[in-house]
Design an enzyme around this catalytic site. Structure first.
Site, PDB file in Angstrom:
ATOM      1  CD1 TRP A 144     -26.085 -34.354 -45.118  1.00  0.00           C
ATOM      2  CD2 TRP A 144     -25.916 -35.720 -46.865  1.00  0.00           C
ATOM      3  NE1 TRP A 144     -27.351 -34.548 -45.605  1.00  0.00           N
ATOM      4  CE2 TRP A 144     -27.278 -35.390 -46.682  1.00  0.00           C
ATOM      5  CE3 TRP A 144     -25.563 -36.575 -47.913  1.00  0.00           C
ATOM      6  CZ2 TRP A 144     -28.295 -35.870 -47.516  1.00  0.00           C
ATOM      7  CZ3 TRP A 144     -26.569 -37.055 -48.733  1.00  0.00           C
ATOM      8  CH2 TRP A 144     -27.910 -36.711 -48.538  1.00  0.00           C
ATOM      9  CG  ASP A 200     -30.967 -24.497 -46.424  1.00  0.00           C
ATOM     10  OD1 ASP A 200     -30.284 -25.507 -46.728  1.00  0.00           O
ATOM     11  OD2 ASP A 200     -31.728 -23.932 -47.229  1.00  0.00           O
ATOM     12  CD  GLU A 203     -30.196 -32.713 -45.831  1.00  0.00           C
ATOM     13  OE1 GLU A 203     -29.750 -33.252 -44.820  1.00  0.00           O
ATOM     14  OE2 GLU A 203     -30.597 -33.342 -46.825  1.00  0.00           O
ATOM     15  CD  GLU A 204     -30.956 -27.539 -52.173  1.00  0.00           C
ATOM     16  OE1 GLU A 204     -31.419 -28.491 -52.818  1.00  0.00           O
ATOM     17  OE2 GLU A 204     -31.413 -26.384 -52.261  1.00  0.00           O
ATOM     18  CD  GLU A 424     -38.159 -34.849 -51.303  1.00  0.00           C
ATOM     19  OE1 GLU A 424     -37.417 -34.859 -50.307  1.00  0.00           O
ATOM     20  OE2 GLU A 424     -37.734 -34.960 -52.474  1.00  0.00           O
TER      21      GLU A 424
END
Length: 640
Positions: A144, A200, A203-204, A424
């Site tokens: 992750w 961030d 998550e990238e 989402e």
């Protein structure tokens, strides 16, 4: 009793109810319904009693019930903190039935903080930066983007909000012994690790992120004040907050806020809209240093970010610069082929509602060279200068901004499901919902945007004493204190005033009086605070109705004003029966209404065949309270 409303929330939409909802006449009436849907959906996603998240431990906020394509059946520290801050604010504004949910969340975080994980453990603090955990409170050990350093700050902010309520209401030992040690862990993490890179909020990108730095500054500022309030101190907060604020200035490019350093993208990103709204302080001026929503920098950035999506989504084709558009994460996004997100579109609206509140509070607005393009897109005659609230130019600009803000929410209304559910994302071409269903963060974003639209604002976090930027920045850190915390039980806490205890919209949680009035067999309670404050332009009025029903029947509220459908039964407001029992057949709904508005109303009963039964005459009458600090009210009725 009828489970019709609950079935709709779980996707089993009854045709009659769907037809009623589809006829919603105004954004106001839709938001009144949707706020109830959103609150219920959030609770459905919190263990252990959440209807959609079987298997989640008590107090665990699950990102989404979706378990595949994509699998979001985990708990993220960031999402959980943002969601709980929303619930804490609702609680402080009168929704005292959320008390056990907040307590369970804090108890769960005491466990989560102590879980050793791939990012580290509690002894060094590093483990607090782990982004997500399994819903049974165990570590997620798969690959992750870690660490993510916004989570501890957001969790601290959520818990401080509740801790402050405890202090204001006499539960000092609970705030000191349970809440403060958990907050102290998170503040220690922020002070120690803020100057190190991390992933961030999307998550990238592994680098330095505006959103993360902004919420870290806020957490340390309010954390220091909370420490003092519980008889402690936070020297690491005091030493690092100014340095974080100093570093925050480096994200300003001169025309927009750069979302991330160490990224090849344009830097235009809803990250920055979210950073602005989650550091909004209702007591602040339009300060550029903290990128307050009404600041020239934040407004210029709003235009740059929103405009970056105008040409890339088919949904936005043909819309002028003065019209709201669907907003995604960032224009280069490829996740699910890159689409608008509900929470990003709502963030664009919320920033503007925040700005409207700030202008109203200070009695003027300023157009600068930096913000001029933002204003001219909405009001072509805009020119640099300061405009008093008594001027016609001020009124014209404010009206244009309010219309612009409402446009973003109307887009959300268009693409939310007929039963109010929100995933989402929604497709950039046809608007169909995509990705994880019933995203908890989407619902929290709806609630906060709706509250700001109605001038219901959170407590101040102390921005007015923490907006001065040091002359020189230093790349520093400080070591705090980490300690394991176990919450074995909570003392009995009485949130006085039932569902109408409230803090003032501008910060104080000290409720000093409860007044009651009656009108046509309706009992009304309102809540006010003794501290100085502004008078909200709208009040969240909860209608509690005792009405025994049979399966298939539903109760609606109609009245003489547009928010209640102008007496049109097809535009009535649906009441919820999720608290209904045979001994207490309660139907209820919360509707945001203009302060001071007088109107007549009645309840109607809609049968399974869509036939309508009106309750008996006379019409009920009500005047929405309009007073300093009064943000909620409750009307108690019995079907007749």
């Amino acid at each position: 009793m009828s489970f019709r409303s609950l079935l709709a929330l779980s996707g089993l939409v009854c045709t009659g109810l769907a037809n009623v909802i589809s006829k919603r006449a105004t954004l106001d009436s839709w938001l009144s319904n949707e706020a109830t849907v959103a609150r219920t959906a959030i609770l459905n996603n919190i263990g252990a009693d959440g209807a959609w998240v079987s298997g989640a431990d008590s107090g665990i906020v699950v990102a989404s019930p979706s378990t595949d394509n994509p699998d979001y059946f985990y708990t993220w520290t960031r999402d959980s903190g943002l969601v709980l801050k929303t619930l804490v604010d609702l609680f402080r504004n009168g929704d005292t039935s959320l008390l056990s949910t907040i307590e369970n969340y804090i108890s769960a975080q005491a466990i989560v903080q102590g879980i050793s994980n791939p990012s580290g453990d509690l002894s060094s603090g590093a483990g607090l930066g782990e982004p997500k955990f399994n819903v049974d409170e165990t570590a997620y050990t798969g690959s992750w983007g870690r660490p993510q350093r916004d989570g501890p700050a957001l969790r601290a902010t959520a818990m401080i909000g509740f801790g402050q309520w405890l202090l204001d209401n006499g539960y000092t030992s609970t705030a000191t012994d349970i809440v403060w040690p958990l907050v102290r862990n998170d503040l220690s993490y922020v002070a120690q690790y803020w100057n190190q890179t991390g992933y961030d909020l999307w998550e990238e990108v592994n680098g330095s992120s505006f959103f993360t730095i902004a919420v870290q500054h806020r957490a340390l500022v309010e954390g220091s004040a909370f420490a003092t309030a519980v008889g402690s101190s936070c020297s690491w907060c005091d030493s690092q907050a100014p340095e974080i604020l100093c570093y925050l200035q480096s994200f300003w490019t001169g025309s927009f806020i750069l979302a991330n350093f160490d990224s090849s993208r344009s830097g235009k990103d809803a990250n920055t809209l979210l950073g602005s709204i989650h550091t909004f302080d209702p007591e602040a001026a339009c300060d550029d240093s903290t990128f307050q929503p009404c600041s020239p920098r934040a407004l210029a950035n709003h235009k740059e970010v929103v405009d970056s999506f105008r040409s890339i989504y088919t949904l936005n084709d043909g819309l002028s610069d003065s019209e709201a558009v669907a907003v995604g994460r960032y224009p280069e996004d490829t996740y699910y082929n890159g689409n608008p997100w509900f929470l990003c579109t709502l963030a664009a609206a919320e920033q503007l509602y925040d700005a409207l509140y700030q202008w109203d509070k200070q009695g003027s607005l300023e157009v600068t060279d930096v913000s001029l393009d933002f204003f001219k897109a909405l009001y072509s005659d805009a020119a640099t200068g300061t405009y008093s609230s008594s001027s016609s130019t001020y009124s014209s600009i404010v009206d244009a901004v309010k219309t612009f803000a409402d446009g973003f929410v109307s887009i959300v209304e268009t693409h939310a499901a007929s039963n109010g559910s929100m995933s989402e994302q929604y497709d950039k071409s046809d608007g169909e919902q995509l990705s994880a269903r019933d995203l908890t963060w989407s619902y929290a974003a709806l609630l906060t945007a709706n509250n700001r639209r109605n001038s219901v604002v959170p407590a101040s976090w102390g921005e007015t004493s923490a907006s001065s930027v040091p002359g020189t920045c230093a790349a520093t850190s400080a070591i705090g204190t980490y300690s394991s915390v176990t919450v074995t039980s909570w003392p009995s806490i009485v949130a006085t005033g039932g569902t109408t205890t409230t803090a003032t919209p501008t910060g104080s949680g000290s409720v000093t009086s409860t007044s009651k009035t009656t009108a046509t067999a309706s009992k009304t309670s309102t809540s006010t605070s003794s501290t100085s404050c502004t008078t909200p332009t709208a009040v969240a009025v909860t209608f509690d109705l005792t009405a025994t029903t049979t399966y298939g029947e539903n109760i609606y509220l109609v009245g003489s004003i547009s928010q209640l459908g102008d007496w049109e039964t097809s535009d009535g407001i649906a009441l919820s029966a999720d608290k209904y029992t045979s001994s207490d057949p309660l139907w209820y709904v919360t509707v945001t209404l203009p302060a001071g508005e007088s109107f007549e109303y009645k309840f109607i009963r809609i049968e399974s065949d869509d036939s309508v039964e009106w309750e008996s005459d006379p019409n009920r009458e009500y005047t929405v309270p309009q007073a300093c600090g009064t943000s909620t009210a409750t009307v108690t009725d019995t079907w007749r």
